[in-house]
Scaffold this motif. Structure first.
Motif, short mmCIF file in Angstrom:
data_model
loop_
_atom_site.label_atom_id
_atom_site.label_comp_id
_atom_site.label_asym_id
_atom_site.label_seq_id
_atom_site.Cartn_x
_atom_site.Cartn_y
_atom_site.Cartn_z
N ALA A 99 36.64 46.47 24.83
CA ALA A 99 37.80 47.00 25.55
C ALA A 99 37.68 46.70 27.05
N ASP A 100 36.50 46.87 27.61
CA ASP A 100 36.30 46.57 29.03
C ASP A 100 36.55 45.10 29.34
N LEU A 101 36.08 44.22 28.47
CA LEU A 101 36.27 42.79 28.70
C LEU A 101 37.74 42.40 28.60
N ILE A 102 38.44 42.98 27.65
CA ILE A 102 39.88 42.71 27.51
C ILE A 102 40.61 43.20 28.75
N PHE A 103 40.26 44.39 29.24
CA PHE A 103 40.88 44.93 30.44
C PHE A 103 40.62 44.02 31.63
N GLU A 104 39.40 43.52 31.77
CA GLU A 104 39.07 42.64 32.89
C GLU A 104 39.88 41.35 32.82
N GLU A 105 40.08 40.81 31.61
CA GLU A 105 40.92 39.62 31.46
C GLU A 105 42.35 39.90 31.87
N GLN A 106 42.89 41.04 31.43
CA GLN A 106 44.26 41.40 31.78
C GLN A 106 44.40 41.60 33.29
N LEU A 107 43.42 42.23 33.89
CA LEU A 107 43.45 42.45 35.33
C LEU A 107 43.42 41.12 36.09
N ALA A 108 42.63 40.18 35.62
CA ALA A 108 42.57 38.86 36.26
C ALA A 108 43.92 38.14 36.14
N GLU A 109 44.59 38.28 34.98
CA GLU A 109 45.90 37.67 34.81
C GLU A 109 46.92 38.27 35.77
N VAL A 110 46.91 39.58 35.89
CA VAL A 110 47.83 40.25 36.82
C VAL A 110 47.54 39.83 38.25
N ARG A 111 46.28 39.73 38.59
CA ARG A 111 45.89 39.33 39.95
C ARG A 111 46.42 37.92 40.24
N GLU A 112 46.30 37.01 39.27
CA GLU A 112 46.81 35.64 39.46
C GLU A 112 48.32 35.66 39.65
#
Length: 52
Positions: free
Chosen positions: A34-47
């Protein structure tokens, strides 16, 4: 996240996870996923935000 990416990440944590009882180990693996998925989503939003 691909299965390989998850496997690589879990391998990094395996020494700490192995001594735990099976139920606790599964719980921790789910939390890591769950943490890794959240980090991926956060990186997408940041981009997206940086591109705007």
């Amino acid at each position: 996240m691909t299965s390989q990416q998850l496997a690589d990440e879990l391998l990094a944590h395996w020494r700490l996870l192995w001594p735990l009882p099976a139920a606790e180990r599964i719980k921790r693996i789910d939390e890591i996923r769950a943490d890794l998925i959240f980090e991926e989503q956060l990186a997408e939003v940041r981009e997206i935000m940086e591109a705007a």
